[in-house]
Write an enzyme that holds these catalytic residues in place. Sequence first.
Site, PDB file in Angstrom:
ATOM      1  N   HIS A 165      32.716 -23.057  13.224  1.00  0.00           N
ATOM      2  CA  HIS A 165      32.753 -21.560  12.422  1.00  0.00           C
ATOM      3  C   HIS A 165      34.011 -21.508  11.709  1.00  0.00           C
ATOM      4  O   HIS A 165      34.115 -20.714  10.617  1.00  0.00           O
ATOM      5  CB  HIS A 165      32.667 -20.481  13.371  1.00  0.00           C
ATOM      6  CG  HIS A 165      31.033 -20.123  13.841  1.00  0.00           C
ATOM      7  ND1 HIS A 165      30.491 -20.846  14.880  1.00  0.00           N
ATOM      8  CD2 HIS A 165      30.129 -19.272  13.457  1.00  0.00           C
ATOM      9  CE1 HIS A 165      29.496 -20.291  15.098  1.00  0.00           C
ATOM     10  NE2 HIS A 165      29.024 -19.371  13.868  1.00  0.00           N
TER      11      HIS A 165
ATOM     12  N   ASN B 230      20.852 -17.214  15.188  1.00  0.00           N
ATOM     13  CA  ASN B 230      21.185 -18.528  14.354  1.00  0.00           C
ATOM     14  C   ASN B 230      20.581 -19.691  14.968  1.00  0.00           C
ATOM     15  O   ASN B 230      21.309 -20.666  15.534  1.00  0.00           O
ATOM     16  CB  ASN B 230      22.796 -18.558  14.326  1.00  0.00           C
ATOM     17  CG  ASN B 230      23.541 -19.308  13.153  1.00  0.00           C
ATOM     18  OD1 ASN B 230      22.644 -19.966  12.599  1.00  0.00           O
ATOM     19  ND2 ASN B 230      24.619 -19.412  13.250  1.00  0.00           N
TER      20      ASN B 230
END
Length: 504
Positions: free
Chosen positions: A358, A327
């Site tokens: 998140h 990521n």
Amino acid sequence: MPLYLKNAPGCCTTVFSTGPSLSSQGKPASSACCAVVYASVTPIWMAKHMKPHLVVLPSAVQQCCFPRCTLKVILLVNWISICKRYCFVFALGYLTMCQITRVYIFDYGQYSADFSGPMMIITQKITSLAYEIHDGMFRKEEELTPSQRCLAVRRMPSLLEYLSYNCNFMGILAGPLCSYKDYITFIEGRSYQLTQSEANGKEDVKYEQTDPSPNIAVTQKLLICGFSLLFHMTVTKTLPVEYNIDDHFRATVSLPMRIIYLYVSLMAARPKYYFAWTLADAINNAAGFGFRGYDKNGASRWDLISNLRIQHIEFSTSFKMFLDNWNIQTALWLKRVCYERASFSPTIQTFILSAIWHGVYPGYYLTFLTGVLMTLAARAMRNNIRHYFVDSPPVKLCYDVITWIATQVAISYTVVPFVLLSVKPSFMFYSSWYFCLHIACILVLLILPLKRTQKGSIEQASIKPSWPKKLEEENVLGQNSYSTTNNSFNQKQEITCRYPALKQ
């Protein structure tokens, strides 16, 4: 209609003039027009001045907009120093509200493709641009790091540019995040322009190569997508992560087999991310976005906004190396808006921000808090032990094998709550392992000294993406202080700083 800035008693200075405030008959202009002008001009003025001020409207505007009232807006704090933070808090707060709504009202425990995914990407873009504008327009050049200097936005984007950057079709669903300057460079058609320095030091566009074709890169990435999807549809379902907390499994399987299954089950959970991020990258490349120049063999590179490097992930020999290549664009965002700007404990603050971004599942917070311990402990061990094993190739090979095994087990152990989501199964898993890696990390931190270094030094790093050494050597800034931990960020610097004509 003049707008006055009152800096001190008895001292008024005209800041903006928007035309006469009286109509041809000598009457005040309409209230609506005055209100609109004030609403549009005042925030712009606030965004371009560094100190607290008192803004006062002329009497004509006061009478037509706010009868019998004297409008005074007192800025009690330094507006510019906090407006980017307001933007950050508002965007992240709104995202959190969306996450709470999705999780606790609609579908708890389910992975669904809904509005929260695009909101996560837009939150990254809004906050990144806010800090880039602040760096480019309201900070002195010498206060910026090399990376901030390259990404700084020197003029306020228009509304069309702002909406285009945030909502373009290429990255609205799955990203990946890109810097505003890279995006505008692509939109304006300057991605492929090469420059040379004039003798007098000025930069001038000398020639423009034929636009490189993304066909090969897109085809390769689509093939990776196909294999990842096939693997996820077949193998992943046969290796559920939840089986790690099954009572029968824990009671009957030996410890070595439990370790192997832990690694294999978490490895099998990664292809879905490979599929989504690689497909998003391929979509951007197919649109012509993502070109990063040519390698030494003249082949075009299309990894400007790539989000992962699968080979480095699967064969990572350190916790840092894994995080560096997983990521990537989100790690760059965390670095830009948090790590570089944190006044204390940047690693801890960055992991907490990552957890908030998140979502609101407890498992996310357990994973990232565990990640803090793992990162600090891995950094301490690397700083104190690694140099004993790098001189002899055979010894280094053995060291790499051992560290690969340790890294894969540590990563798997850390991210189990991220997959399980809830508190109870997560603690069931950790308790079945007797919290052994948590305890080991704490002991390492107590025994081994953790070198304290300035930001940007070779030990800094745990959260920042890296790229291969050959790409590091091509970094035109020559900033070796970032070492391999900052090389993926240097990919951004390379495209914006190698060819200064691409700068705004």
